[in-house]
Design a protein around this motif. Structure first.
Motif, PDB file in Angstrom:
ATOM      1  N   GLY A 157      -3.714   3.412   0.024  1.00  0.00           N
ATOM      2  CA  GLY A 157      -4.458   2.448  -0.776  1.00  0.00           C
ATOM      3  C   GLY A 157      -3.552   1.702  -1.730  1.00  0.00           C
ATOM      4  N   GLY A 158      -4.125   0.675  -2.332  1.00  0.00           N
ATOM      5  CA  GLY A 158      -3.411  -0.123  -3.317  1.00  0.00           C
ATOM      6  C   GLY A 158      -4.402  -0.881  -4.173  1.00  0.00           C
ATOM      7  N   ALA A 159      -3.927  -1.503  -5.207  1.00  0.00           N
ATOM      8  CA  ALA A 159      -4.796  -2.236  -6.116  1.00  0.00           C
ATOM      9  C   ALA A 159      -5.478  -3.397  -5.406  1.00  0.00           C
ATOM     10  CB  ALA A 159      -3.982  -2.749  -7.301  1.00  0.00           C
ATOM     11  N   GLU A 160      -6.696  -3.688  -5.815  1.00  0.00           N
ATOM     12  CA  GLU A 160      -7.399  -4.851  -5.282  1.00  0.00           C
ATOM     13  C   GLU A 160      -6.686  -6.129  -5.705  1.00  0.00           C
ATOM     14  OE1 GLU A 160     -12.043  -3.790  -4.813  1.00  0.00           O
ATOM     15  OE2 GLU A 160     -11.423  -4.297  -6.854  1.00  0.00           O
ATOM     16  N   ASP A 161      -6.650  -7.111  -4.814  1.00  0.00           N
ATOM     17  CA  ASP A 161      -6.153  -8.438  -5.153  1.00  0.00           C
ATOM     18  C   ASP A 161      -6.901  -9.455  -4.295  1.00  0.00           C
ATOM     19  OD1 ASP A 161      -4.906  -8.776  -2.604  1.00  0.00           O
ATOM     20  OD2 ASP A 161      -3.063  -7.860  -3.318  1.00  0.00           O
ATOM     21  N   LEU A 203       0.841  -1.198   0.000  1.00  0.00           N
ATOM     22  CA  LEU A 203       0.000   0.000   0.000  1.00  0.00           C
ATOM     23  C   LEU A 203       0.877   1.249   0.000  1.00  0.00           C
ATOM     24  CD1 LEU A 203      -2.416  -1.375   2.718  1.00  0.00           C
ATOM     25  CD2 LEU A 203      -2.977  -1.139   0.302  1.00  0.00           C
ATOM     26  N   HIS A 204       0.306   2.375  -0.438  1.00  0.00           N
ATOM     27  CA  HIS A 204       1.065   3.621  -0.471  1.00  0.00           C
ATOM     28  C   HIS A 204       0.165   4.773  -0.044  1.00  0.00           C
ATOM     29  CE1 HIS A 204      -0.801   3.112  -4.446  1.00  0.00           C
ATOM     30  NE2 HIS A 204      -0.925   4.422  -4.456  1.00  0.00           N
ATOM     31  N   ASP A 262       4.306  -0.832  11.360  1.00  0.00           N
ATOM     32  CA  ASP A 262       5.722  -1.135  11.139  1.00  0.00           C
ATOM     33  C   ASP A 262       6.140  -0.969   9.687  1.00  0.00           C
ATOM     34  OD1 ASP A 262       6.047  -1.706  13.800  1.00  0.00           O
ATOM     35  OD2 ASP A 262       6.014  -3.886  13.550  1.00  0.00           O
ATOM     36  N   SER A 263       5.207  -1.183   8.769  1.00  0.00           N
ATOM     37  CA  SER A 263       5.511  -1.053   7.342  1.00  0.00           C
ATOM     38  C   SER A 263       4.212  -0.806   6.594  1.00  0.00           C
ATOM     39  CB  SER A 263       6.189  -2.323   6.810  1.00  0.00           C
ATOM     40  OG  SER A 263       5.239  -3.376   6.687  1.00  0.00           O
ATOM     41  N   PRO A 264       4.282  -0.398   5.311  1.00  0.00           N
ATOM     42  CA  PRO A 264       3.073  -0.148   4.531  1.00  0.00           C
ATOM     43  C   PRO A 264       2.499  -1.428   3.912  1.00  0.00           C
ATOM     44  CG  PRO A 264       4.934   1.200   3.791  1.00  0.00           C
ATOM     45  CD  PRO A 264       5.477   0.085   4.601  1.00  0.00           C
ATOM     46  N   ASP A 265       2.502  -2.508   4.665  1.00  0.00           N
ATOM     47  CA  ASP A 265       1.922  -3.762   4.212  1.00  0.00           C
ATOM     48  C   ASP A 265       0.561  -3.968   4.867  1.00  0.00           C
ATOM     49  OD1 ASP A 265       4.091  -5.115   2.530  1.00  0.00           O
ATOM     50  OD2 ASP A 265       5.198  -4.576   4.346  1.00  0.00           O
TER      51      ASP A 265
END
Length: 409
Positions: A200-204, A48-49, A172-175
């Motif tokens: 946000g990030g792409a759907e998966d 995610l970003h 801790d991270s953008p995961d």
């Protein structure tokens, strides 16, 4: 050697011109920082970003910096959305981000003092910064881009709900797993009534399993719809959140409201490929979850003035020049920012002002008359349908509209 001499001459010229970067107006709204377009915050990202953008310097690929407050502040946000005189009454808005912002509290103090707001500190209990497990330490590794995102989120809450308490939870991270752990931590914290997620990030295929972390009945959870125009991102597509799109917000003399809004071209929207349609959503061109639900200001050209000083060059005139030229990371003072990273904490703060216990975005759908309908603008190509084109009533880029007081929330 010739390239080094050229770079040195450029740096000297920019350093000498640094006073021109400052904005010295004393008006409520500073002269707009038009710059040379937008620049992403540059958040370190994995799954995610962050979704924030700053006005770009005309001198290079970095942000345009100012020595005085710029852009919109609390007075403008509250006037535009009918929030003046409303109070948070001790309620807490939680901000979930990744990585650490070492200067978060001191930068927040500077922002609030410059904008005439009362202090909000860890000493008075108004502000808290914790890791994804709710502890004061250890905090995640710092990141210049995420620090700028954090400054945006904290200042947006302050502008919208000045007397709200603020909880910053740093993953801790953008995961997905760390960020969802942070959301659960925020939801379990007493006093939290709203949680903002400006990433946000792409759907998966993994997202439906992660949705359980966004399902916290009685707590409003907002998520930025995206900054790349037409297209869907997660967690905004989760049926458990209020997906927040973006607008361009301008003064409009002679109108009853005094403001006008159109679709911001970067606002994310569309039809989810994976998420089920919530029971409170009834548009007909999408059988699954449609993004967005509501919207607020997001265009950096009409954005919020934010104060952030976490950078890789130590501050000062030379640092400002390096930042403008893209030779250093972070910010060093006032920047004018936007993106749906701005609209999400604004709407989360409106939920806090409303003080209601909510689930998903059902409230706005039950009270559309308590929103400002945004009827013009587009964020891309989708055959001209409402999924990417604003119009009367519901549309993808701006949802049902923008806050008109707290009645819809």
């Amino acid at each position: 050697m010739s390239r080094l001499r050229t770079l040195t001459r450029v740096l000297v010229a920019v350093v000498l011109a640094v006073p021109l970067l400052g904005v010295t107006t004393t008006g409520a709204i500073a002269a707009p920082l038009l710059g040379g377009g937008f620049v992403d915050f540059g958040c370190a990202h994995a799954r995610l970003h962050c979704l924030g953008k700053a006005i770009k310097s005309p001198d290079g690929p970095g942000p345009l910096l100012a020595s005085m407050p710029v852009g919109y502040g609390p007075a403008e946000i509250q006037a535009a959305y009918g929030l003046a005189g409303r109070h948070g009454e001790g309620r807490t808005v939680a901000i979930v981000d990744a990585m650490d912002a070492p200067t978060a509290e001191s930068d927040l103090a500077t922002y609030r003092a410059a904008r005439g707001l009362s202090p909000c500190t860890s000493q008075d209990g108004c502000f808290r910064k914790v890791n994804q497990h709710g502890d004061a330490s250890p905090l995640p590794a710092p990141d210049f881009g995420w620090a700028e995102e954090i400054s945006l989120d904290l200042d947006a809450v302050s502008a919208t709900c000045p007397d709200c308490r603020i909880l910053l939870v740093e993953a801790d991270s953008p995961d997905t797993d760390p960020l969802m752990t942070a959301v659960d931590t925020a939801a379990a914290t007493p006093g939290v009534v709203a949680i903002s997620n400006s990433y946000g990030g792409a759907e998966d295929p993994t997202i439906t399993a992660a949705d359980i972390h966004l399902d916290h009945p009685g707590i409003a959870i907002t998520a930025s719809s995206g900054d790349a125009g037409y297209g869907v991102s997660w967690p905004a597509s989760s049926p458990h959140v209020t997906a927040v799109g973006g607008t361009t917000l301008k003064k409009s003399a002679g109108t009853t409201r005094g403001w006008a809004e159109t679709t911001w071209s970067g606002s994310g929207s569309g039809c989810s490929a994976l998420e089920p349609k919530p029971e409170w959503q009834h548009d007909t061109a999408c059988a699954k979850r449609t993004v967005a639900d509501v919207a607020a200001v997001a265009d950096p050209k009409t954005g919020l003035g934010v104060y952030d000083t976490y950078n890789s060059c130590g501050g000062g005139a030379l640092c400002d020049a390096l930042l403008a030229l893209g030779l250093a990371q972070g910010a060093d003072g006032w920047v004018q920012v936007g993106g749906t990273s701005l609209s999400s904490p604004v709407v989360a703060s409106v939920y806090a002002l409303a003080g209601n216990h909510v689930t998903g975005a059902a409230g706005p759908y039950a009270h559309p008359a308590s929103l400002f309908d945004v009827t013009s603008g587009s964020n891309g190509k989708c055959g001209g349908s409402y999924l990417c084109t604003a119009g009367a009533g519901y549309d993808g880029p701006t949802g049902l509209g923008t806050p008109n007081g707290t009645g819809a929330f």
